[in-house]
Motif scaffolding. Structure first.
Motif, PDB file in Angstrom:
ATOM      1  N   SER A  58      23.162  79.294 -39.176  1.00 29.62           N
ATOM      2  CA  SER A  58      24.152  79.475 -37.923  1.00 29.62           C
ATOM      3  C   SER A  58      24.898  78.536 -37.578  1.00 29.62           C
ATOM      4  CB  SER A  58      23.129  79.958 -36.830  1.00 29.62           C
ATOM      5  OG  SER A  58      22.258  78.838 -36.431  1.00 29.62           O
ATOM      6  N   VAL A 220      27.762  86.866 -38.589  1.00 29.89           N
ATOM      7  CA  VAL A 220      27.446  87.989 -37.479  1.00 29.89           C
ATOM      8  C   VAL A 220      27.471  87.435 -36.059  1.00 29.89           C
ATOM      9  CG1 VAL A 220      25.714  89.793 -36.743  1.00 29.89           C
ATOM     10  CG2 VAL A 220      25.959  89.050 -39.249  1.00 29.89           C
ATOM     11  N   SER A 221      28.242  88.005 -35.278  1.00 28.43           N
ATOM     12  CA  SER A 221      28.466  87.665 -33.864  1.00 28.43           C
ATOM     13  C   SER A 221      27.748  88.588 -32.998  1.00 28.43           C
ATOM     14  CB  SER A 221      29.810  87.762 -33.585  1.00 28.43           C
ATOM     15  OG  SER A 221      30.179  87.490 -32.076  1.00 28.43           O
ATOM     16  N   GLU A 222      26.692  88.305 -32.617  1.00 28.28           N
ATOM     17  CA  GLU A 222      25.756  89.162 -31.524  1.00 28.28           C
ATOM     18  C   GLU A 222      26.700  89.495 -30.262  1.00 28.28           C
ATOM     19  OE1 GLU A 222      22.061  87.700 -31.129  1.00 28.28           O
ATOM     20  OE2 GLU A 222      21.326  88.310 -33.360  1.00 28.28           O
ATOM     21  N   ALA A 223      27.369  88.464 -29.820  1.00 27.13           N
ATOM     22  CA  ALA A 223      28.158  88.539 -28.459  1.00 27.13           C
ATOM     23  C   ALA A 223      29.342  89.754 -29.043  1.00 27.13           C
ATOM     24  CB  ALA A 223      28.700  87.262 -28.130  1.00 27.13           C
ATOM     25  N   LYS A 225      29.198  91.920 -31.390  1.00 24.68           N
ATOM     26  CA  LYS A 225      28.805  93.152 -31.946  1.00 24.68           C
ATOM     27  C   LYS A 225      29.508  93.156 -33.378  1.00 24.68           C
ATOM     28  CE  LYS A 225      26.432  95.184 -28.214  1.00 24.68           C
ATOM     29  NZ  LYS A 225      26.352  93.835 -27.210  1.00 24.68           N
ATOM     30  N   GLN A 226      29.911  92.362 -33.995  1.00 26.03           N
ATOM     31  CA  GLN A 226      30.796  92.385 -35.329  1.00 26.03           C
ATOM     32  C   GLN A 226      30.461  91.530 -36.425  1.00 26.03           C
ATOM     33  OE1 GLN A 226      34.780  92.156 -33.291  1.00 26.03           O
ATOM     34  NE2 GLN A 226      35.048  93.649 -35.169  1.00 26.03           N
ATOM     35  N   THR A 227      30.641  92.254 -37.419  1.00 26.33           N
ATOM     36  CA  THR A 227      30.228  91.156 -38.720  1.00 26.33           C
ATOM     37  C   THR A 227      31.781  90.634 -39.374  1.00 26.33           C
ATOM     38  OG1 THR A 227      28.278  92.220 -39.064  1.00 26.33           O
ATOM     39  CG2 THR A 227      29.236  91.143 -41.035  1.00 26.33           C
ATOM     40  N   VAL A 264      27.737  82.048 -34.244  1.00 26.97           N
ATOM     41  CA  VAL A 264      27.659  83.367 -35.327  1.00 26.97           C
ATOM     42  C   VAL A 264      26.373  82.851 -36.358  1.00 26.97           C
ATOM     43  CG1 VAL A 264      30.111  83.956 -35.650  1.00 26.97           C
ATOM     44  CG2 VAL A 264      29.303  82.268 -36.886  1.00 26.97           C
ATOM     45  N   LYS A 265      25.682  83.739 -36.598  1.00 25.57           N
ATOM     46  CA  LYS A 265      24.751  83.894 -37.716  1.00 25.57           C
ATOM     47  C   LYS A 265      25.430  83.813 -39.005  1.00 25.57           C
ATOM     48  CE  LYS A 265      20.857  85.487 -34.957  1.00 25.57           C
ATOM     49  NZ  LYS A 265      19.907  86.485 -34.751  1.00 25.57           N
ATOM     50  N   ARG A 267      25.189  84.564 -43.362  1.00 23.16           N
ATOM     51  CA  ARG A 267      24.320  84.780 -44.529  1.00 23.16           C
ATOM     52  C   ARG A 267      25.127  84.854 -45.751  1.00 23.16           C
ATOM     53  NH1 ARG A 267      22.042  90.845 -44.224  1.00 23.16           N
ATOM     54  NH2 ARG A 267      24.011  91.232 -44.146  1.00 23.16           N
ATOM     55  N   GLU A 315      17.550  93.170 -43.251  1.00 28.37           N
ATOM     56  CA  GLU A 315      17.292  93.267 -42.015  1.00 28.37           C
ATOM     57  C   GLU A 315      16.390  94.818 -41.797  1.00 28.37           C
ATOM     58  OE1 GLU A 315      20.081  92.564 -42.641  1.00 28.37           O
ATOM     59  OE2 GLU A 315      20.784  90.848 -41.295  1.00 28.37           O
TER      60      GLU A 315
END
Length: 348
Positions: A58, A220-223, A225-227, A264-265, A267, A315
């Motif tokens: 991250s 990946v942004s959880e805030a 909600k997009q990759t 962001v996370k 991968r 996931e």
């Protein structure tokens, strides 16, 4: 009295026999009513598909090109041309400082230079015809060079009165206001190039051998909600001895929805298998640090317990390495908690 006692004994004996018969009859009825428990379950069919191996990390999105623009002259801010959030082009004037005074000085120096240049040309022409002395020629040349130097200095100061964008970008902060006195080297604007964003992540040294420049990355942004898509740009050759990690720079593919400062996370995709046998994670039961699944036997209507051997995972699913599992097997995905091997089940 004796007759009464005999009658009482007979009555008690009859009652005991009746209760005994009734009790045996009740046990027999319970045996008839006892039914085997059948658990309702839901199933899915095992299929093959792609699955990837990745390294998780991250970080925070940063601009590869960002700068604090400072004033290169002293004076009053006469005009502001941009605001925070404005997109600007390289060389665009963001603000002007002491502009009129410095422009006047430049114009005067330019006029003086033109006069000195004309004088020098006339003197040189006359000197070539031996109509003036060497001293007159040297004085004219010196005066011309001096006026040229004065003009160059005035032009540099004039140019510095205009605060310009050093590259294409977006104004993220404005630190000055029109009319204020601006000392030299005071910060005026912050500028970032949003077309070239990056994330620095730190990967354990034992996994660095899996990385290579150009490999794909998902951010990946959880805030939001997009990759977002990206790729590895640089892998450091130095291991941080305090953390045992290596710095990896990931460039982010241009997207108007990703911004500097976003968390962001990351991968980093190290490998992909295109035809893996996939088991949904929702089907897995964990027991004593082992993973189990239940297959549905349509003939016997029973659940068959199988210990799951896994490869890659993401996931939502595992790659199954079990030799006894195949495409088309029905796997229980709901109702499996609490089941035992051989339990009777029904679809529903």
């Amino acid at each position: 009295m004796k007759k009464t006692v005999i009658l009482l004994v007979v009555a008690i004996t009859a009652l005991s026999i009746s209760c005994s018969v009734s009790g045996r009859g009740g046990t027999k009825d319970k045996g008839k009513d006892k039914k085997e428990i059948v658990v309702p379950v839901q199933v899915e069919v095992l299929e093959k598909g792609p699955i990837s191996s990745f390294i998780l990390s991250s970080g925070t999105v940063e601009a590869e090109m960002s700068v604090d623009i400072v004033a290169e002259t002293t004076g009053v801010v006469e005009k502001l041309n941009v605001e925070e959030g404005d997109s600007v082009k390289k060389g665009q004037i963001l603000a002007v400082v002491n502009f009129e005074e410095l422009k006047l000085s430049k114009d005067k120096a330019e006029v003086a230079l033109k006069e000195a240049e004309n004088t020098f040309k006339r003197t040189k022409n006359m000197f070539d015809r031996q109509l003036v002395s060497q001293e007159d020629y040297d004085n004219a040349r010196f005066n011309y060079n001096q006026k040229k130097l004065d003009f160059d200095n005035a032009k540099v100061k004039y140019d510095k009165s205009m605060i310009k964008a050093p590259f294409d970008g977006v104004v993220t902060e404005r630190f000055i206001t029109a009319g204020q006195f601006l000392p030299m080297n005071q910060k005026a604007f912050s500028l970032v190039n949003r077309d070239l964003l990056k994330v620095n992540v730190f990967i354990p040294e034992e996994r660095v051998r899996e990385l290579k420049v150009g490999m794909s990355a998902n951010l990946v942004s959880e805030a939001a909600k997009q990759t977002f898509k990206g790729s590895v740009k640089r892998v450091s050759h130095i291991v941080d001895p305090s953390t045992g990690t290596v710095k990896v720079t990931v460039y982010v593919k241009h997207d108007p929805n990703i911004r500097p400062g976003m968390f962001v996370k990351v991968r980093l995709l190290t490998d992909t298998i295109s035809d893996a046998l996939l088991v949904p994670k929702k089907a897995v039961v964990y027991l004593n640090d082992r993973r189990y699944i239940f297959l549905y036997d349509a003939k016997t209507k029973e659940a068959k317990q199988v210990e799951l051997k896994i490869g890659y995972q993401d996931e939502i699913q595992f790659q199954s390495l079990n030799k006894d599992l195949k495409v088309g097997d029905q796997i229980i995905v709901a109702g499996q908690n609490g089941l035992k091997d051989g339990a009777k089940v029904r679809l529903g």
